[in-house]
Design a protein around this motif. Structure first.
Motif, PDB file in Angstrom:
ATOM      1  N   UNK A  14       0.843  -1.203   0.000  1.00 26.74           N
ATOM      2  CA  UNK A  14       0.000   0.000   0.000  1.00 26.74           C
ATOM      3  C   UNK A  14       0.878   1.252   0.000  1.00 26.74           C
ATOM      4  N   UNK A  15       2.004   1.194   0.689  1.00 29.24           N
ATOM      5  CA  UNK A  15       2.905   2.356   0.788  1.00 29.24           C
ATOM      6  C   UNK A  15       3.481   2.772  -0.564  1.00 29.24           C
ATOM      7  N   UNK A  16       3.383   1.925  -1.553  1.00 29.47           N
ATOM      8  CA  UNK A  16       3.897   2.238  -2.884  1.00 29.47           C
ATOM      9  C   UNK A  16       2.968   3.168  -3.669  1.00 29.47           C
ATOM     10  N   UNK A  17       1.764   3.401  -3.148  1.00 26.85           N
ATOM     11  CA  UNK A  17       0.754   4.195  -3.842  1.00 26.85           C
ATOM     12  C   UNK A  17       0.422   5.451  -3.042  1.00 26.85           C
ATOM     13  N   UNK A  18      -0.148   6.463  -3.694  1.00 22.07           N
ATOM     14  CA  UNK A  18      -0.603   7.653  -2.945  1.00 22.07           C
ATOM     15  C   UNK A  18      -1.595   7.236  -1.851  1.00 22.07           C
ATOM     16  N   UNK A  19      -1.597   7.983  -0.771  1.00 16.18           N
ATOM     17  CA  UNK A  19      -2.408   7.645   0.405  1.00 16.18           C
ATOM     18  C   UNK A  19      -3.883   7.428   0.080  1.00 16.18           C
ATOM     19  N   UNK A  20      -4.404   8.163  -0.886  1.00 13.91           N
ATOM     20  CA  UNK A  20      -5.822   8.024  -1.220  1.00 13.91           C
ATOM     21  C   UNK A  20      -6.075   6.941  -2.276  1.00 13.91           C
ATOM     22  N   UNK A  21      -5.065   6.149  -2.598  1.00 16.88           N
ATOM     23  CA  UNK A  21      -5.188   5.105  -3.622  1.00 16.88           C
ATOM     24  C   UNK A  21      -4.843   3.713  -3.075  1.00 16.88           C
ATOM     25  N   UNK A  22      -5.200   3.450  -1.834  1.00 11.76           N
ATOM     26  CA  UNK A  22      -4.897   2.155  -1.215  1.00 11.76           C
ATOM     27  C   UNK A  22      -5.410   0.978  -2.039  1.00 11.76           C
ATOM     28  N   UNK A  23      -6.556   1.175  -2.688  1.00 12.79           N
ATOM     29  CA  UNK A  23      -7.182   0.094  -3.459  1.00 12.79           C
ATOM     30  C   UNK A  23      -6.303  -0.368  -4.619  1.00 12.79           C
ATOM     31  N   UNK A  24      -5.316   0.435  -4.998  1.00 16.49           N
ATOM     32  CA  UNK A  24      -4.412   0.040  -6.080  1.00 16.49           C
ATOM     33  C   UNK A  24      -3.613  -1.215  -5.724  1.00 16.49           C
ATOM     34  N   UNK A  25      -3.525  -1.529  -4.458  1.00 18.70           N
ATOM     35  CA  UNK A  25      -2.784  -2.701  -3.998  1.00 18.70           C
ATOM     36  C   UNK A  25      -3.669  -3.942  -3.889  1.00 18.70           C
ATOM     37  N   UNK A  26      -4.859  -3.909  -4.446  1.00 13.80           N
ATOM     38  CA  UNK A  26      -5.804  -5.015  -4.256  1.00 13.80           C
ATOM     39  C   UNK A  26      -5.278  -6.336  -4.818  1.00 13.80           C
ATOM     40  N   UNK A  27      -4.639  -6.311  -5.974  1.00 14.34           N
ATOM     41  CA  UNK A  27      -4.181  -7.574  -6.566  1.00 14.34           C
ATOM     42  C   UNK A  27      -3.121  -8.248  -5.692  1.00 14.34           C
ATOM     43  N   UNK A  28      -2.140  -7.491  -5.253  1.00 15.91           N
ATOM     44  CA  UNK A  28      -1.101  -8.089  -4.407  1.00 15.91           C
ATOM     45  C   UNK A  28      -1.666  -8.437  -3.032  1.00 15.91           C
ATOM     46  N   UNK A  29      -2.602  -7.652  -2.533  1.00 18.71           N
ATOM     47  CA  UNK A  29      -3.228  -7.974  -1.244  1.00 18.71           C
ATOM     48  C   UNK A  29      -3.961  -9.320  -1.330  1.00 18.71           C
ATOM     49  N   UNK A  30      -4.620  -9.571  -2.457  1.00 22.67           N
ATOM     50  CA  UNK A  30      -5.293 -10.858  -2.638  1.00 22.67           C
ATOM     51  C   UNK A  30      -4.280 -11.997  -2.730  1.00 22.67           C
ATOM     52  N   UNK A  31      -3.151 -11.758  -3.369  1.00 23.29           N
ATOM     53  CA  UNK A  31      -2.107 -12.792  -3.446  1.00 23.29           C
ATOM     54  C   UNK A  31      -1.567 -13.095  -2.051  1.00 23.29           C
ATOM     55  N   UNK A  32      -1.317 -12.064  -1.271  1.00 21.89           N
ATOM     56  CA  UNK A  32      -0.824 -12.247   0.099  1.00 21.89           C
ATOM     57  C   UNK A  32      -1.854 -13.021   0.922  1.00 21.89           C
ATOM     58  N   UNK A  33      -3.116 -12.647   0.795  1.00 22.44           N
ATOM     59  CA  UNK A  33      -4.177 -13.341   1.531  1.00 22.44           C
ATOM     60  C   UNK A  33      -4.269 -14.800   1.092  1.00 22.44           C
ATOM     61  N   UNK A  34      -4.174 -15.047  -0.196  1.00 20.41           N
ATOM     62  CA  UNK A  34      -4.246 -16.417  -0.709  1.00 20.41           C
ATOM     63  C   UNK A  34      -3.039 -17.235  -0.251  1.00 20.41           C
ATOM     64  N   UNK A  35      -1.870 -16.622  -0.231  1.00 18.78           N
ATOM     65  CA  UNK A  35      -0.680 -17.328   0.253  1.00 18.78           C
ATOM     66  C   UNK A  35      -0.864 -17.764   1.703  1.00 18.78           C
ATOM     67  N   UNK A  36      -1.502 -16.935   2.491  1.00 17.79           N
ATOM     68  CA  UNK A  36      -1.735 -17.291   3.900  1.00 17.79           C
ATOM     69  C   UNK A  36      -2.835 -18.336   4.056  1.00 17.79           C
ATOM     70  N   UNK A  37      -3.953 -18.122   3.392  1.00 16.90           N
ATOM     71  CA  UNK A  37      -5.137 -18.963   3.616  1.00 16.90           C
ATOM     72  C   UNK A  37      -5.230 -20.162   2.684  1.00 16.90           C
ATOM     73  N   UNK A  38      -4.525 -20.120   1.547  1.00 20.61           N
ATOM     74  CA  UNK A  38      -4.591 -21.210   0.575  1.00 20.61           C
ATOM     75  C   UNK A  38      -5.617 -20.967  -0.516  1.00 20.61           C
TER      76      UNK A  38
END
Length: 159
Positions: A14-38
């Protein structure tokens, strides 16, 4: 909820994007979540949506569009074989037949022991190296002959 470690990883993205653009990290956030949960349950996707300040439907749209996301539990090893036309013409369809016979399953199925899930992929950008197979969305193997496929299955079966 996701672990503190996964949330820290998401925060780094999220820190890689402007503060008001957190949603730009959605794809990697889903990958991180999937890596944890399967896999990505609705509850997990809702957690990602809440964490990123997005409507859940926007997260579902991303997760259902891309084949790299698992929307149901998969085997320990998800094998994704590219079967698009160029790869199909270079042996991927025969490789698919070989894998289906060797594993005793069809595409979108898992072996009874939960070890392998077989998926069909669409263009992995490696047409000249076909057949190509992607293991758990992380490691690509190319020029996959039947012998190489057998060796891969045997090697993964030992882990």
């Amino acid at each position: 909820m996701l672990s503190a470690e996964s949330l820290q990883k998401i925060d780094r993205e999220v820190a890689k994007y402007p503060a008001d653009q957190k949603q730009s990290a959605v794809m990697i956030a889903l990958i991180i979540a999937q890596d944890e949960k399967g896999w990505l349950s609705n509850e997990t996707m809702d957690d990602v949506a809440e964490y990123l300040g997005m409507p859940p439907v926007a997260v579902y749209e991303v997760a259902t569009f891309y084949s790299m996301y698992n929307l149901k539990p998969t085997g320990k090893y998800k094998l994704t074989l590219c079967t698009c036309l160029p790869c199909g013409l270079q042996g991927a369809l025969a490789a698919a037949d070989h894998l289906r016979e060797k594993l005793g399953i069809d595409f979108n199925d898992s072996t009874p022991d939960g070890r392998f899930t077989l998926k069909e992929g669409e263009c992995m950008g490696a047409c000249a190296m076909a057949p190509v197979i992607l293991v758990n969305n992380k490691k690509m193997h190319d020029y996959m002959t039947n012998e190489k496929l057998d060796a891969l299955i045997t090697d993964l079966g030992r882990k």
